[in-house]
Motif scaffolding. Structure first.
Motif, PDB file in Angstrom:
ATOM      1  N   LEU A 143       0.866  -1.172   0.000  1.00 26.88           N
ATOM      2  CA  LEU A 143       0.000   0.000   0.000  1.00 26.88           C
ATOM      3  C   LEU A 143       0.906   1.226   0.000  1.00 26.88           C
ATOM      4  O   LEU A 143       1.610   1.481   0.971  1.00 26.88           O
ATOM      5  N   ASN A 144       0.932   1.933  -1.109  1.00 26.46           N
ATOM      6  CA  ASN A 144       1.852   3.067  -1.219  1.00 26.46           C
ATOM      7  C   ASN A 144       1.146   4.374  -1.576  1.00 26.46           C
ATOM      8  O   ASN A 144       1.747   5.285  -2.112  1.00 26.46           O
ATOM      9  N   LYS A 145      -0.151   4.419  -1.257  1.00 31.31           N
ATOM     10  CA  LYS A 145      -0.901   5.651  -1.482  1.00 31.31           C
ATOM     11  C   LYS A 145      -2.036   5.717  -0.473  1.00 31.31           C
ATOM     12  O   LYS A 145      -2.398   4.716   0.150  1.00 31.31           O
ATOM     13  N   ASN A 146      -2.595   6.893  -0.319  1.00 35.00           N
ATOM     14  CA  ASN A 146      -3.733   7.063   0.568  1.00 35.00           C
ATOM     15  C   ASN A 146      -4.968   6.432  -0.061  1.00 35.00           C
ATOM     16  O   ASN A 146      -5.187   6.554  -1.269  1.00 35.00           O
ATOM     17  N   ILE A 147      -5.753   5.765   0.756  1.00 29.79           N
ATOM     18  CA  ILE A 147      -7.003   5.165   0.277  1.00 29.79           C
ATOM     19  C   ILE A 147      -8.110   5.481   1.267  1.00 29.79           C
ATOM     20  O   ILE A 147      -7.856   5.801   2.427  1.00 29.79           O
ATOM     21  N   ASN A 148      -9.328   5.362   0.809  1.00 29.65           N
ATOM     22  CA  ASN A 148     -10.496   5.527   1.669  1.00 29.65           C
ATOM     23  C   ASN A 148     -11.230   4.197   1.738  1.00 29.65           C
ATOM     24  O   ASN A 148     -11.279   3.452   0.759  1.00 29.65           O
ATOM     25  N   CYS A 149     -11.805   3.928   2.893  1.00 29.57           N
ATOM     26  CA  CYS A 149     -12.614   2.716   3.051  1.00 29.57           C
ATOM     27  C   CYS A 149     -13.553   2.919   4.231  1.00 29.57           C
ATOM     28  O   CYS A 149     -13.364   3.831   5.036  1.00 29.57           O
ATOM     29  N   ASP A 150     -14.557   2.064   4.309  1.00 32.67           N
ATOM     30  CA  ASP A 150     -15.465   2.103   5.457  1.00 32.67           C
ATOM     31  C   ASP A 150     -14.817   1.448   6.675  1.00 32.67           C
ATOM     32  O   ASP A 150     -14.958   1.913   7.797  1.00 32.67           O
ATOM     33  N   ILE A 151     -14.125   0.329   6.424  1.00 33.43           N
ATOM     34  CA  ILE A 151     -13.532  -0.447   7.519  1.00 33.43           C
ATOM     35  C   ILE A 151     -12.120  -0.860   7.126  1.00 33.43           C
ATOM     36  O   ILE A 151     -11.904  -1.382   6.027  1.00 33.43           O
ATOM     37  N   GLY A 189      -8.644 -12.037  10.703  1.00 35.78           N
ATOM     38  CA  GLY A 189      -8.779 -10.932   9.755  1.00 35.78           C
ATOM     39  C   GLY A 189      -9.422 -11.378   8.456  1.00 35.78           C
ATOM     40  O   GLY A 189     -10.258 -10.676   7.882  1.00 35.78           O
ATOM     41  N   ALA A 190      -9.035 -12.573   7.988  1.00 37.42           N
ATOM     42  CA  ALA A 190      -9.583 -13.088   6.735  1.00 37.42           C
ATOM     43  C   ALA A 190     -11.080 -13.369   6.844  1.00 37.42           C
ATOM     44  O   ALA A 190     -11.854 -13.019   5.946  1.00 37.42           O
ATOM     45  N   ILE A 191     -11.502 -13.973   7.941  1.00 39.42           N
ATOM     46  CA  ILE A 191     -12.931 -14.268   8.128  1.00 39.42           C
ATOM     47  C   ILE A 191     -13.721 -12.974   8.292  1.00 39.42           C
ATOM     48  O   ILE A 191     -14.799 -12.806   7.713  1.00 39.42           O
ATOM     49  N   LEU A 192     -13.185 -12.046   9.060  1.00 35.53           N
ATOM     50  CA  LEU A 192     -13.840 -10.748   9.232  1.00 35.53           C
ATOM     51  C   LEU A 192     -13.975 -10.041   7.889  1.00 35.53           C
ATOM     52  O   LEU A 192     -15.036  -9.512   7.549  1.00 35.53           O
ATOM     53  N   ASN A 193     -12.918 -10.047   7.103  1.00 38.71           N
ATOM     54  CA  ASN A 193     -12.935  -9.434   5.779  1.00 38.71           C
ATOM     55  C   ASN A 193     -13.977 -10.094   4.875  1.00 38.71           C
ATOM     56  O   ASN A 193     -14.718  -9.413   4.168  1.00 38.71           O
ATOM     57  N   TYR A 194     -14.042 -11.397   4.905  1.00 45.41           N
ATOM     58  CA  TYR A 194     -15.000 -12.139   4.074  1.00 45.41           C
ATOM     59  C   TYR A 194     -16.431 -11.662   4.354  1.00 45.41           C
ATOM     60  O   TYR A 194     -17.198 -11.388   3.432  1.00 45.41           O
ATOM     61  N   HIS A 195     -16.775 -11.572   5.618  1.00 42.23           N
ATOM     62  CA  HIS A 195     -18.156 -11.207   5.968  1.00 42.23           C
ATOM     63  C   HIS A 195     -18.438  -9.715   5.793  1.00 42.23           C
ATOM     64  O   HIS A 195     -19.478  -9.346   5.250  1.00 42.23           O
ATOM     65  N   LEU A 196     -17.544  -8.863   6.247  1.00 39.61           N
ATOM     66  CA  LEU A 196     -17.805  -7.425   6.183  1.00 39.61           C
ATOM     67  C   LEU A 196     -17.773  -6.879   4.760  1.00 39.61           C
ATOM     68  O   LEU A 196     -18.489  -5.929   4.438  1.00 39.61           O
ATOM     69  N   SER A 197     -16.959  -7.480   3.905  1.00 40.35           N
ATOM     70  CA  SER A 197     -16.836  -6.945   2.543  1.00 40.35           C
ATOM     71  C   SER A 197     -18.092  -7.169   1.707  1.00 40.35           C
ATOM     72  O   SER A 197     -18.223  -6.600   0.626  1.00 40.35           O
ATOM     73  N   LYS A 198     -19.041  -7.950   2.206  1.00 36.28           N
ATOM     74  CA  LYS A 198     -20.315  -8.118   1.507  1.00 36.28           C
ATOM     75  C   LYS A 198     -21.178  -6.862   1.602  1.00 36.28           C
ATOM     76  O   LYS A 198     -22.019  -6.625   0.744  1.00 36.28           O
ATOM     77  N   LYS A 199     -20.967  -6.065   2.661  1.00 41.07           N
ATOM     78  CA  LYS A 199     -21.803  -4.880   2.875  1.00 41.07           C
ATOM     79  C   LYS A 199     -21.022  -3.570   2.903  1.00 41.07           C
ATOM     80  O   LYS A 199     -21.616  -2.510   2.808  1.00 41.07           O
ATOM     81  N   TYR A 200     -19.721  -3.655   3.082  1.00 40.15           N
ATOM     82  CA  TYR A 200     -18.927  -2.440   3.263  1.00 40.15           C
ATOM     83  C   TYR A 200     -17.710  -2.449   2.343  1.00 40.15           C
ATOM     84  O   TYR A 200     -17.294  -3.498   1.856  1.00 40.15           O
ATOM     85  N   ASP A 201     -17.139  -1.274   2.180  1.00 42.05           N
ATOM     86  CA  ASP A 201     -15.869  -1.139   1.471  1.00 42.05           C
ATOM     87  C   ASP A 201     -14.768  -1.414   2.496  1.00 42.05           C
ATOM     88  O   ASP A 201     -14.511  -0.591   3.375  1.00 42.05           O
ATOM     89  N   VAL A 202     -14.156  -2.577   2.398  1.00 48.00           N
ATOM     90  CA  VAL A 202     -13.203  -3.040   3.403  1.00 48.00           C
ATOM     91  C   VAL A 202     -11.809  -3.143   2.799  1.00 48.00           C
ATOM     92  O   VAL A 202     -11.649  -3.594   1.670  1.00 48.00           O
TER      93      VAL A 202
END
Length: 168
Positions: free
Chosen positions: A23-31, A40-53
């Motif tokens: 990651l070499n630039k600024n980014i925006n995300c919800d989570i 982290g992988a399981i959390l990402n799997y579930h949250l990315s269905k509804k949010y920009d993760v």
């Protein structure tokens, strides 16, 4: 606490861990999830269905503590009901066990859906002790689980199917 050193088993058998770009630039995300291990992988799997993760990891995904884990997922806790009942009600203990079983079922569905080759297999669990002192507590735990709808059995010297198989 003791730490051992040596080669990480899962890392050593899977040399083709995918490497992602830095990651070499600024980014925006919800989570933002920090850490690409199993949690982290399981959390990402579930949250990315509804949010920009965005998930960030300082190393390779799954290459640190997750690669040193036993990879065993169990529905039970590290304590029996008798230890838990000083802080939890019977319904809460049963709920914890059911949540554990449900989590394993969900992981199995994710693995099947993604056609993952992680060698996920459900196996029966055996709680064992050679100590006569532990026998009473283990029997109470067995009765608690059986009376609350969990599929379990209590194995003794008299009904042990493994002794019969090996004594031939």
């Amino acid at each position: 606490m003791k730490f051992l050193s040596g080669e990480r088993y899962f890392y050593s058998i899977n040399k083709k861990l995918k490497k992602y770009s830095y990651l070499n630039k600024n980014i925006n995300c919800d989570i933002l999830i920090i850490g690409g291990g199993i949690n982290g992988a399981i959390l990402n799997y579930h949250l990315s269905k509804k949010y920009d993760v965005v998930l960030v990891e300082k190393s390779r995904i799954g290459a640190n503590l997750t690669s040193m884990a036993t990879a065993l997922l169990e529905y039970q806790l590290d304590s029996f009901k008798t230890d838990l009942e000083s802080n939890l009600t019977t319904d809460e203990i049963v709920s914890c066990y059911k949540l554990g079983l449900n989590s394993i079922d969900k992981i199995e569905k994710i693995v099947k859906k993604l056609k993952n080759t992680c060698h996920f297999n459900k196996r029966p669990t055996l709680i064992f002790s050679n100590s006569e002192k532990d026998k009473k507590e283990m029997y109470e735990e067995y009765l608690f689980r059986k009376n609350n709808g969990f599929d379990c059995e209590f194995i003794t010297k008299e009904n042990n199917p493994f002794i019969k198989m090996t004594s031939v």
